[in-house]
Enzyme design. Structure first.
Site, PDB file in Angstrom:
ATOM      1  N   THR A  67       0.845  -1.195   0.000  1.00 57.27           N
ATOM      2  CA  THR A  67       0.000   0.000   0.000  1.00 57.27           C
ATOM      3  C   THR A  67       0.881   1.245   0.000  1.00 57.27           C
ATOM      4  OG1 THR A  67      -1.937   1.004   1.042  1.00 57.27           O
ATOM      5  CG2 THR A  67      -0.251   0.087   2.516  1.00 57.27           C
ATOM      6  N   LYS A  71       3.117   1.593  -3.916  1.00 58.01           N
ATOM      7  CA  LYS A  71       2.412   0.900  -4.997  1.00 58.01           C
ATOM      8  C   LYS A  71       3.048   1.109  -6.364  1.00 58.01           C
ATOM      9  CE  LYS A  71      -2.207   0.546  -2.968  1.00 58.01           C
ATOM     10  NZ  LYS A  71      -3.639   0.841  -3.137  1.00 58.01           N
ATOM     11  N   ALA A 133      -4.902  10.277  -9.475  1.00 54.89           N
ATOM     12  CA  ALA A 133      -4.343   9.367 -10.482  1.00 54.89           C
ATOM     13  C   ALA A 133      -3.098   8.657  -9.967  1.00 54.89           C
ATOM     14  CB  ALA A 133      -4.017  10.141 -11.764  1.00 54.89           C
TER      15      ALA A 133
END
Length: 277
Positions: A67, A71, A133
């Protein structure tokens, strides 16, 4: 009970205080008699590239959940990257093969889309605004495109990240109409907060909620609290919503298969989970 035969799944991120996965995976492992455990490990972004190779020397390591903030960087450390993770530009799971090779894959987007579909919302031919994003936002955008969304708007505080994601999506889904730069939710069937906004008290809302139509389906990725200010404001507008942890419940069955364990259903996981806020 942890024994010498227990398989370890590291949960890598920083910080770890808001991690929910151990409180879902571990009760399932205990109830199902699976000799495995998910262990949170707080690793800074600076230490991650040197830490991961050392971690993978542990013989009983099955893999890792990945996480923030790792990532994206984990892709450079994996030996194999799935097409889904390649499009998303990020991964949230690593599996170690018997020969030691690391396989990276991304399940955030699939979990989000499965949750939306389970709610009864049709995605084929729909339009979506994805705010954020980064790793999770890119994964959700990729999975929405695969699910048939034909018009998508992308926005992020870093325009270069948004433009790069738009290019990758266009390469794989040339028929989709993609716009960047505006967080105006007017005219979209689905709006997703894929930013960290909502993690901290006093965070601004990711969009102007006054522009949100009651017919819009609103999704969240933040899991620090179940009902974030964003979700609360959307419900006040009359919108149907999906909270952040729904995405996690939906993707865990696929993650269990990825790691080579017997799978389950989101309903069983909810019944066993010991999630705290």
């Amino acid at each position: 009970m942890i024994s010498g035969r227990t398989s370890l799944i590291a949960h890598l991120g920083y910080p770890t205080e808001t991690f929910k996965s151990p409180m879902i995976f571990n009760p399932f492992f205990e109830k199902s008699g699976v000799d495995a455990i998910v262990v949170p490990m707080a690793i800074s972004a600076a230490d991650f590239p040197s830490f991961l190779p050392e971690l993978c020397k542990i013989g009983n390591l099955r893999g890792a959940l990945v996480t923030m903030p790792h990532k994206k960087s984990v892709l450079d450390l994996a030996d194999e990257v799935s097409p889904t993770a390649r499009i998303a530009g990020a991964a949230n799971a690593l599996m170690r093969r018997d020969d030691g090779r690391l396989v990276a894959d991304m399940f955030d987007g699939a979990g989000f889309v499965r949750g939306v579909r389970r709610s009864g919302r049709e995605l084929q031919g729909a339009s979506a605004l994805v705010v954020g994003a980064g790793g999770v936002g890119s994964a959700i955008a990729a999975s929405l495109a695969a699910a048939g969304v034909n018009r998508m708007a992308l926005v992020d505080t870093t325009p270069e990240i948004t433009d790069s994601l738009a290019d990758r999506l266009s390469d794989h889904y040339p028929g989709i109409e993609i716009r960047t730069g505006s967080a105006d939710p007017v005219g979209y069937d689905l709006v997703v907060n894929a930013t960290p906004l909502g993690m901290n008290e006093g965070d601004p809302l990711p969009i102007d909620m006054a522009l949100l139509a009651p017919t819009t389906f609103v999704g969240e990725v933040v899991m620090k609290t179940e009902v974030t200010p964003f979700i609360r404001a959307a419900r006040e507008r009359g919108c149907r919503t999906q909270v952040g942890i729904d995405m996690l419940y939906e993707q865990i069955p696929a993650l269990l298969e990825f790691f080579g364990f017997s799978t389950t259903t989101p309903e069983e996981l909810r019944g066993l989970a010991q999630v705290e806020y």
